[in-house]
Write a protein that holds these residues in place. Structure first.
Motif, PDB file in Angstrom:
ATOM      1  N   UNK A   1     -84.727  -5.085 -63.838  1.00 13.48           N
ATOM      2  CA  UNK A   1     -84.880  -4.432 -64.794  1.00 13.48           C
ATOM      3  C   UNK A   1     -86.043  -4.947 -66.235  1.00 13.48           C
ATOM      4  N   UNK A   2     -87.640  -5.729 -65.892  1.00 10.19           N
ATOM      5  CA  UNK A   2     -88.544  -6.082 -66.916  1.00 10.19           C
ATOM      6  C   UNK A   2     -88.451  -5.370 -67.756  1.00 10.19           C
ATOM      7  N   UNK A   3     -87.757  -4.202 -68.631  1.00  9.39           N
ATOM      8  CA  UNK A   3     -87.934  -3.585 -69.965  1.00  9.39           C
ATOM      9  C   UNK A   3     -87.510  -4.574 -70.044  1.00  9.39           C
ATOM     10  N   UNK A   4     -86.023  -5.695 -70.164  1.00  8.99           N
ATOM     11  CA  UNK A   4     -85.662  -6.609 -71.071  1.00  8.99           C
ATOM     12  C   UNK A   4     -86.374  -7.978 -71.404  1.00  8.99           C
ATOM     13  N   UNK A   5     -86.953  -7.667 -70.694  1.00 10.87           N
ATOM     14  CA  UNK A   5     -88.140  -9.929 -70.563  1.00 10.87           C
ATOM     15  C   UNK A   5     -88.853  -9.139 -72.121  1.00 10.87           C
ATOM     16  N   UNK A   6     -89.982  -7.934 -71.579  1.00 10.02           N
ATOM     17  CA  UNK A   6     -89.984  -7.663 -73.092  1.00 10.02           C
ATOM     18  C   UNK A   6     -89.641  -7.576 -74.260  1.00 10.02           C
ATOM     19  N   UNK A   7     -88.104  -8.086 -74.493  1.00 10.24           N
ATOM     20  CA  UNK A   7     -87.658  -8.120 -75.624  1.00 10.24           C
ATOM     21  C   UNK A   7     -87.048  -9.332 -75.894  1.00 10.24           C
ATOM     22  N   UNK A   8     -87.739  -9.987 -74.971  1.00 12.21           N
ATOM     23  CA  UNK A   8     -87.431 -11.952 -75.038  1.00 12.21           C
ATOM     24  C   UNK A   8     -88.175 -12.696 -75.808  1.00 12.21           C
ATOM     25  N   UNK A   9     -88.161 -13.571 -76.766  1.00  9.60           N
ATOM     26  CA  UNK A   9     -89.127 -13.638 -78.055  1.00  9.60           C
ATOM     27  C   UNK A   9     -89.220 -14.959 -76.799  1.00  9.60           C
ATOM     28  N   UNK A  10     -90.682 -15.717 -77.549  1.00  6.66           N
ATOM     29  CA  UNK A  10     -90.594 -16.796 -76.824  1.00  6.66           C
ATOM     30  C   UNK A  10     -89.544 -17.890 -76.472  1.00  6.66           C
TER      31      UNK A  10
ATOM     32  N   UNK B   1     -80.676  -7.080 -84.133  1.00  9.24           N
ATOM     33  CA  UNK B   1     -79.637  -6.829 -83.470  1.00  9.24           C
ATOM     34  C   UNK B   1     -79.921  -5.633 -82.189  1.00  9.24           C
ATOM     35  N   UNK B   2     -80.287  -6.848 -81.253  1.00  8.23           N
ATOM     36  CA  UNK B   2     -80.814  -6.102 -79.847  1.00  8.23           C
ATOM     37  C   UNK B   2     -79.485  -5.261 -78.968  1.00  8.23           C
ATOM     38  N   UNK B   3     -77.987  -5.870 -79.414  1.00  5.33           N
ATOM     39  CA  UNK B   3     -77.183  -5.619 -78.723  1.00  5.33           C
ATOM     40  C   UNK B   3     -76.783  -4.372 -78.832  1.00  5.33           C
ATOM     41  N   UNK B   4     -77.449  -3.463 -80.225  1.00  3.20           N
ATOM     42  CA  UNK B   4     -77.331  -2.196 -80.206  1.00  3.20           C
ATOM     43  C   UNK B   4     -78.095  -1.698 -80.261  1.00  3.20           C
ATOM     44  N   UNK B   5     -79.419  -2.062 -79.566  1.00  2.00           N
ATOM     45  CA  UNK B   5     -80.790  -1.500 -79.230  1.00  2.00           C
ATOM     46  C   UNK B   5     -80.834  -0.192 -78.403  1.00  2.00           C
ATOM     47  N   UNK B   6     -81.182   0.392 -78.892  1.00  2.00           N
ATOM     48  CA  UNK B   6     -81.975   2.090 -77.720  1.00  2.00           C
ATOM     49  C   UNK B   6     -81.910   0.910 -76.148  1.00  2.00           C
ATOM     50  N   UNK B   7     -81.780  -0.876 -76.467  1.00  2.00           N
ATOM     51  CA  UNK B   7     -82.636  -0.180 -74.648  1.00  2.00           C
ATOM     52  C   UNK B   7     -81.640  -1.180 -74.367  1.00  2.00           C
ATOM     53  N   UNK B   8     -80.765  -1.658 -74.970  1.00  2.00           N
ATOM     54  CA  UNK B   8     -79.041  -1.826 -74.947  1.00  2.00           C
ATOM     55  C   UNK B   8     -78.427  -1.169 -74.673  1.00  2.00           C
ATOM     56  N   UNK B   9     -78.556  -0.206 -74.924  1.00  4.03           N
ATOM     57  CA  UNK B   9     -77.642   1.069 -75.154  1.00  4.03           C
ATOM     58  C   UNK B   9     -77.833   1.887 -73.544  1.00  4.03           C
ATOM     59  N   UNK B  10     -78.847   1.836 -73.210  1.00  8.42           N
ATOM     60  CA  UNK B  10     -79.723   2.623 -71.889  1.00  8.42           C
ATOM     61  C   UNK B  10     -79.240   1.192 -70.345  1.00  8.42           C
ATOM     62  N   UNK B  11     -79.292  -0.011 -71.144  1.00  8.86           N
ATOM     63  CA  UNK B  11     -78.929  -0.725 -70.136  1.00  8.86           C
ATOM     64  C   UNK B  11     -77.508  -0.694 -69.685  1.00  8.86           C
TER      65      UNK B  11
END
Length: 468
Positions: free
Chosen positions: A331-340, A376-386
């Motif tokens: 689910x590479x949409x998670x990769x887009x939320x990773x920092x450097x 707050x990535x664990x409460x983001x829209x993406x996190x809720x979808x996952x």
């Protein structure tokens, strides 16, 4: 050298944050080309607001080769790796054995469960199984990824020398081991095919489920349920791989196992695979339902939203982060939320490590915020979808369930297992729940005997009782 510089810089950034000793201005570091950026202030001493963006300002992206034929949108700027290139870079490295590495070009021409290759690994597997076996076969077969695209997986079938304990076709225990790994060398089939090594998991042998089942006269099927991308913790990949392993055995060895009863066992990471498999039977492999006698799940990570609270920012946080990265491979949409910083880690040799290595950074007790480029990535829209997609809520198992969990669990709380039990009861599934004394390790030992007795009864054809 660039990797070393970024690693040293990360220590200057992270350690003060964890210890609550962050200064308003970071020290002037003697690294040419890296700016000194004012550190965001926070009087609370917690993870600082905007820290993810600050990390991206002071840590450059890792050098990643462009993906073949990149899409025009792959590059967001001249220095940052594009999505396709980053996804390619985080995938596991080849291990040098084509049965694990080689991606067949014509996968779409095969039905799920079709056998692509079989290798006799009796010589290498027999010393590890210990009890007398007739044969050990390594299967490579067609399966399906998390998005219903053709993929492949591997699994090992151990056929004991001991006669079957029941008349008729020999029953098969599907032993979904807690692989919990990012590299292919960590899989049970790789160990059985190539011998025990430092990358072999102790949980392949303790508790001795394979050995006891073989001694009892049951065949044992051991799927490498993370698939070729080593998508650790992704339940659809794992569920498909498990069900297609059963299809592969029934199809290739129909005379011996075509009429066999199959039952599944899985604890912890193996319970993720078992949870995915039982909920996918009806939609993905309905023809297997009459042959599947039951499934026992223990230490059940059935709800990642619960784990986001219990495994983040403590000693288990590195395992939790590895699971997030494993899911991101599918689910590479998670990769887009990773920092450097996260990009450096997930493209480093860490991407091929087993749990014994990647769990070690847990001593730093880093929260997952440190790896994200959003607050707050664990409460983001993406996190809720996952959370929603991996929970597989409202889907009934097509086989009886035995669910158990440690009552004193602090990393994989019993709340998730109890919720799964209540859900399955409400859907009309025959189920049993056992609350076991202890946390994850103690509960694994104390809950094991009754779970194995329950599975033995299912494999012998005794109907499961419903305690809903």
């Amino acid at each position: 050298m660039r990797c070393l510089r970024a690693g040293i810089l990360a220590l200057f950034v992270i350690v003060p944050l964890l210890t609550g000793q962050a200064a308003a201005q970071p020290p002037a570091l003697p690294f040419p080309g890296l700016p000194v950026i004012p550190l965001p202030a926070d009087a609370s001493g917690a993870i600082l607001p905007g820290i993810q963006q600050w990390i991206d300002q002071v840590i450059p992206p890792p050098p990643i080769a462009p993906a073949p034929q990149p899409a025009p949108t792959d590059q967001t700027n001249d220095s940052a790796p594009g999505p396709a290139a980053l996804r390619q870079a985080v995938l596991p490295a080849p291990v040098g054995d084509p049965i694990f590495d080689a991606w067949p070009a014509d996968l779409a021409d095969f039905a799920p469960g079709a056998v692509l290759e079989v290798r006799d690994i009796t010589a290498s597997a027999a010393p590890l199984v210990v009890v007398p076996i007739r044969e050990a076969l390594l299967f490579k077969y067609r399966t399906t990824d998390a998005h219903d695209r053709p993929s492949y997986a591997t699994a090992t079938l151990v056929i004991p020398a001991t006669p079957s304990p029941v008349p008729g076709a020999r029953p098969v225990l599907v032993n979904n081991l807690p692989i919990d790994a990012l590299g292919r060398r960590c899989t049970p089939s790789y160990t059985l095919a190539h011998g025990f090594s430092s990358e072999s998991a102790i949980t392949d042998f303790v508790p001795p489920t394979t050995h006891l089942a073989a001694l009892r006269g049951y065949a044992v099927l051991i799927p490498d349920h993370e698939g070729p991308l080593m998508a650790y913790a992704e339940p659809y990949v794992a569920g498909h791989a498990v069900l297609d392993a059963v299809r592969a055995v029934r199809g290739r060895l129909a005379n011996e196992f075509g009429a066999s009863r199959f039952a599944m066992a899985g604890y912890s990471g193996g319970a993720i695979a078992t949870h995915g498999a039982v909920k996918l039977i009806e939609s993905y492999a309905p023809e297997l339902a009459p042959s599947l006698a039951g499934a026992a799940l223990g230490g059940v990570p059935a709800d990642f939203e619960i784990l986001a609270r219990s495994m983040n920012g403590n000693l288990a946080s590195a395992v939790f982060m590895a699971a997030v990265f494993g899911i991101a491979r599918e689910r590479p949409e998670i990769l887009a939320r990773m920092n450097h910083l996260a990009q450096w880690v997930t493209t480093s040799p860490m991407k091929d490590q087993c749990v014994s290595i990647f769990a070690l950074p847990g001593v730093l007790q880093l929260p997952i915020d440190i790896a994200a480029n959003i607050a707050d990535p664990l409460h983001s829209t993406l996190a809720r979808e996952i959370y929603e997609v991996t929970r597989m809520a409202g889907v009934a198992s097509a086989t009886p369930l035995y669910i158990y969990n440690g009552e004193q669990e602090f990393w994989i709380p019993a709340e998730g297992a109890r919720n799964l039990y209540r859900e399955q009861c409400s859907l009309g599934v025959t189920a049993v729940y056992r609350s076991v004394l202890g946390e994850h390790i103690i509960a694994a030992g104390l809950g094991y005997p009754e779970a194995m007795i329950w599975l033995d009864e299912r494999l012998r054809g005794i109907p499961a009782e419903n305690e809903c």
